[in-house]
Structures are given as structure tokens and as C-alpha cells.
Design a protein around this motif. Sequence first.
Motif, short mmCIF file in Angstrom:
data_model
loop_
_atom_site.label_atom_id
_atom_site.label_comp_id
_atom_site.label_asym_id
_atom_site.label_seq_id
_atom_site.Cartn_x
_atom_site.Cartn_y
_atom_site.Cartn_z
N VAL A 66 38.75 48.37 51.22
CA VAL A 66 39.53 49.12 50.23
C VAL A 66 40.81 48.35 49.98
CG1 VAL A 66 40.46 50.60 52.07
CG2 VAL A 66 40.69 51.29 49.68
N HIS A 67 41.09 48.07 48.72
CA HIS A 67 42.29 47.31 48.35
C HIS A 67 42.96 47.99 47.16
CE1 HIS A 67 41.22 44.04 51.01
NE2 HIS A 67 40.06 43.89 50.41
N ASN A 68 44.24 48.26 47.31
CA ASN A 68 45.02 48.66 46.15
C ASN A 68 44.95 47.53 45.12
OD1 ASN A 68 47.91 48.56 44.67
ND2 ASN A 68 47.38 50.68 45.18
N PHE A 69 45.10 47.84 43.83
CA PHE A 69 44.98 46.81 42.80
C PHE A 69 45.98 45.68 43.00
CE2 PHE A 69 42.51 48.52 38.90
CZ PHE A 69 41.44 48.80 39.72
N HIS A 70 47.15 45.96 43.55
CA HIS A 70 48.10 44.88 43.84
C HIS A 70 47.59 44.02 44.99
CE1 HIS A 70 51.90 46.72 41.75
NE2 HIS A 70 50.84 46.73 40.97
N GLU A 71 47.04 44.65 46.00
CA GLU A 71 46.45 43.90 47.12
C GLU A 71 45.24 43.10 46.65
OE1 GLU A 71 47.37 47.16 50.67
OE2 GLU A 71 45.46 47.15 49.63
N PHE A 72 44.47 43.68 45.74
CA PHE A 72 43.29 43.00 45.22
C PHE A 72 43.68 41.70 44.53
CE2 PHE A 72 39.73 42.11 42.44
CZ PHE A 72 38.63 42.54 43.15
N TYR A 73 44.78 41.73 43.80
CA TYR A 73 45.27 40.51 43.15
C TYR A 73 45.62 39.45 44.19
CZ TYR A 73 48.46 37.24 40.99
OH TYR A 73 49.08 36.09 40.59
N GLU A 74 46.36 39.85 45.22
CA GLU A 74 46.76 38.90 46.25
C GLU A 74 45.54 38.29 46.95
OE1 GLU A 74 49.65 37.70 46.78
OE2 GLU A 74 50.69 39.00 45.35
N GLN A 75 44.47 39.06 47.09
CA GLN A 75 43.28 38.58 47.76
C GLN A 75 42.50 37.57 46.92
OE1 GLN A 75 41.61 39.42 50.73
NE2 GLN A 75 43.25 40.70 51.53
N THR B 75 56.35 47.31 33.56
CA THR B 75 55.90 48.67 33.28
C THR B 75 54.41 48.81 33.56
OG1 THR B 75 57.61 49.05 31.61
CG2 THR B 75 55.63 50.40 31.47
N GLU B 76 53.62 47.90 33.01
CA GLU B 76 52.17 47.95 33.22
C GLU B 76 51.81 47.68 34.68
OE1 GLU B 76 49.91 46.26 29.48
OE2 GLU B 76 51.76 45.13 29.80
N TRP B 77 52.53 46.75 35.31
CA TRP B 77 52.24 46.41 36.71
C TRP B 77 52.49 47.60 37.63
CZ3 TRP B 77 49.20 43.22 38.80
CH2 TRP B 77 49.32 42.81 40.12
N GLU B 78 53.53 48.38 37.32
CA GLU B 78 53.83 49.56 38.12
C GLU B 78 52.69 50.58 38.01
OE1 GLU B 78 57.33 52.95 38.67
OE2 GLU B 78 57.07 51.97 36.72
N ILE B 79 52.17 50.78 36.81
CA ILE B 79 51.09 51.74 36.63
C ILE B 79 49.82 51.26 37.32
CG2 ILE B 79 49.65 52.92 34.92
CD1 ILE B 79 51.96 52.69 32.95
#
Length: 643
Positions: free
Chosen positions: A564-573, A599-603
Motif C-alpha cells: 500500500v502506497h500513498n500517491f506521493h509515496e508511489f511517485y517516490e517508488q 494545489t494539485e499535488w496537495e489533493i
Amino acid sequence: MPQYPKTPAKAKHDLCRLKQELPVLFSLKEMKAFFQQHPKTTDLVKIASVYSYLDAPEPPLSRTLVVAAYIHWQNEEFEGPLPCTLAVAVPPFATPLHEQNAHAFRQFLKESSKYSYALLLPDKYQRWGLLRLSNNDDHSNDSVVSLHVLTSWSQLEPKALKQETTTTTTTELWQPPTPDVEYDAYNNATTTNLWQPPTENDEPEAFPTITTATTTDTTNTRKRPREDAQQSLETTLNQRDTTFHQDASAAAADAFYSKLDRTLQHRWQSQIYHMRNYNGWVKAMQIQHFYASFGKKAARILDLACGKGGDLTKWTLGRIQNYVGMDVARGSLQDAAKRARNLRPQLPRCTFSCADLGANVPGRYKQTRNGPQLESLLTWSLHREASSLSSEPVFTFQKGGGIGLDDAFDVVSIQFAIHYMMSSEKRAKRFFRTVSQLLTKGGKLLVTTMDARVVVDHLMQTGCDFHAIRDEDDPVTIRLGDGLCQIQFAVPVLRRLFATDHESEESNNANINQNWFGLEYSFTLLDGNSNDAKADAVNLPEWLSPLPALEALAESVGLELESVHNFHEFYEQNHEKSACQSSLYTMNVLNRNGSISATEWEISRLYCALQFVKVKDYVDNEIDEDDDGETVPHGLDESQEGV
């Protein structure tokens, strides 16, 4: 050394070394030269069997991990990816054979302790590794080591050098925005490599816009035509009966999404255009990872909540044996069928069916008080119509929804829709039972949904004592992205969400808490300007999907949560992998500044990506009963029960 993992092992590997004497490398330059001339040999000596865990990267590590050299650095500080864990079995899980294996592993670490790292040869994905051999002489746990899995030499540059170069050069890799850097999508000055509006061939957006067109409701009965009766989807849509889906949330989703208009004119004007495309990028990477681990075989795909078929082009990048798309929105399915016609050469077998997976059971007998029932679902099949046909797709009621009793799937995907299953424990259990029945053992379940952890974090930051609020008619609202995104909770729901252990309601299943279900919120995501009639990209009631609930539901039917990865974590991976990085541009994820607005990155942080695997067979013997006590198969009238 890291702590011994507390989670179950994910995979087993053979840790080996080249048979000849291993060289010692002292710099990044020597490592690059070594890779250019390292021997292609299969003459290996096994060191020990080791296990990887949930922190391992995707696609999974190779079965054989080969140590080819030792690294001895004076300065070990580099900005590489977070390490994953490798370990050998230890008591109380170890057998005498495991003890022998652990002894061999510890002996290797002892003999190699004077070096910083062991260098592992690249795998088939061109990932290579650095196995940490020493950690400030801390040998408190010599049964576990850290492995840095690398894809780029830049990941090994010393921190000081990287900080120095970033002040004089511009990296080619996109970096997420920070709160201090905002991008105005409408008023920013023109730069080189200008962003261009999307074309008709671009990947479809993750969130569609709404038309202002209205539909005329007519009075209908609950009757449905018999199995052999021909009835077009257009006729069914015009009828607009409220009992086509018995669940209110499914009926609302049917009405909402069937009226959506994804015109090109409004797509690129959206304030969340790049966030939509980023969501599509995450889905594309999930699919790419599945194909990478699945091999060259043709896959059997079940695409739930498929909508207008927006992910079809992503799936056709691999080989397909059978594709089945399902959705509650009858209007969306008609568009999906038209899209599939344009991809006919890549789709040897393709079917679309209208189903509510919180209630319906496609392709399998549903256990009811009246005995097993095989439901008839509104269905269209590409492979059963003439290739020259260009008229409106005709959907008819077919038993099983175009899925045979012997059909099974290698992967099931449900993107941005599993929250509709969480309105009640009954619907959630029905969904997971159906998925497990249709998924082959070893098959994957791919999910994207709202990250309940992030939502709870935002609620906690409001500083409200939800148990002390007296006015229950005054909802609590979370506003993100300068108001583009709003999440609204009723106070009674929040009290259930933050209930203490003694206030929680227990389910029949000891691992499932009833307070995990029915956590309704109103989700509004603005698409255009506030004065635009098409402003709401999404405006529907949804339900939180707590991770403990998803994990417990999956476990109850033989599925296991792999990652399970948050979308921000998914990017880093994933972002530094060459294919992933290039697709950020080809899918128009980045704006003309080569980034995404803050703004979009926060959402985008509101979402997470999950992957489950089926680890054991499951037989569904539970009886489904409707709320009124009578079971009526979807697509059949009362006179056809038991047919």
C-alpha cells in the motif's frame, strides 16, 4: 543492523556469490567500470536462503541475488532509495535446517564485515543492489540486513556533491512541488518546452466533467425482459427506472456517471487537468508492474468500475486473452463498447456488463434462500458482433454477465471505486467474496482509493473534539487545494470514526469492526471555474475505506495485502525508472514548467494504491438475502426467480 521484521515474509531468495575471488571497489567510478566488464557467468556459490518483506520494491526481487564485488567507501552518505529488509528465519520459526542456513548467513556477514557493502548484479529490470554489511560495528541482530535497490548511478552520488550540482544545473527528473513553490496554471509566463493541450489520442482523464444536459424520467415497473429478449442499452437508459440497481448508492452512481461528457474542449481547461493525468499515470504504472511480473503470457483481466473504458489502452500494452469490464453506469458502458471497437485487434475477447459488485455476482452461482441463482446481467460482447458493425452497441441480458462458470482471471482492477462497496459491511463482504471467487490463485487485485489515513490526519488537524460538538446539524468540512476539493462529514459519522475501543461495535467476525463501515462523507472536486456549469468533476456521497477493514476483508476470503502506497509515496517508488519517468511526459502529467501545481499535488495526497494477492482458495457458501427478505436476481422479474 535493522530490527527483525514483524510482518510475514513476502518472497524467498537464494543469496549467492560469484565463485571466483570477489574484487574490492573503492569509488563510484570503479563500480561503473566493473559493470561494463563484469563476467557473464552462471558459476555461483550459494550463501544462504533469505526472505524479503513488504518493504521490498515492485516488481518483486529476483529469485537469485548474486554478490559480485565488495564496496569499501570512506564516505557512505548518499541519497539512494530507502532500503528494504532481507532476513533469515530465526526462532521461534526456525527448524534445524533453518539454523544451519542462518549460521551460513552469519558467517558470510562476519567474513565480509570489514567492507561497507556487497554489490549485487543487475536483475532483468536492470535494478542492482547494495547490501549493507556493516553499520558502525553494531552486530546486535546478525540475522537481518538492509538492501538498497538502485536504478540510477545518480542515486549513489554523495549528498554534498548532489547539493552542489543542483545549484548550477537543472535535473531532468520532475520534482514534486513544495508549499513554497506555487504554479499558476493560467497566468504563468511562457517558457521553453511549452505544455500543449491534449489530443484525441491522449490517455483519458481520471475524473470526467459533467454536461448540463438533462434526461427525462418516465414511469417504469420493476419487470425485466427475459434472457432471450433483445433490448438496447439506449432504451434501458431512457426508461431511467429507480429499481435497476436496488442499492441507492449504485443507482446514484448510475445516474451521475451515465450523464458525463468528456469533451476535449473542457479537458485541458480543467484546474485539475495535470492531477487527473497523474492519477492515470499511477494506474498505468500499476498495470505495467503487473505485466512485468506476469511474464509474456496473455492475461485474463477483470476491470471493475471500468467506466467509459478509459483504462483499455493501458491494458492493451500487454497481451490480453480475455478482458471483462463492469460498471454500474449503463451510459458509460455504451461509450466503453465503442472504444473497444477501435481496439479490436488487441482484444480477442472483450465483454462489458452492468453490475453492482456490492450486490451482484457475475459468472458464479449466488447462494440465496431460494437456492443457487445465476444472475442475468445487461451484457455486450465485442467478439460476438460483426467487425463491420458501426451502429449503437446493443446490450442484452445474459446469464453470468458474459462470464462462464469456468472463467477465472489473473488480475482484477478496481480504480477509484472501492469506496462504494464500504457503505455497509454486507456490501463490502459481498464484493470481496465475489472477487476471490473470480480470481485465480496467485492472481492480483489492484486498487486505488481514498487514503483514509490522510483523511483522518486532516480531521485531526482541525483541532475539533467531535464528541463535544452539540450541534449535530453542523457538518465538519476539510478544504484542500485552495477550496478545489472539499470533504464533508456529519458529526455522528465522526463520532463513530473516532470511537474508543469500548464504544466500537463488534461484528460476527472477530477481526472486523462494524464501525469501519458506513463512514459516509460528501466529496466535492471542482473541475472548472466556480461559475462554470461543469464545475463539479465529482459530487457524490462516498464512504471511507479504512486499511484495517480492507485487509481484514481480504484475509477472510484468501487474499493478502502485498503493498500500500500513498500517491506521493508511489511517485517516490517509481519516478526514477526510465519507463515511468518518460510516461510522465507522454501522459501529459507535467505542466509547461515540467511540474504539477502545489494545489494539485496537495489533493493527490488524498489517494493511495494497494495490491492484494490471492494466496488460498475460497468457496463461498454464505447466503445473500435482500433487505426485504426476498432475493430477486438482477435483470429478472419475480416470475423468473430460479430460472
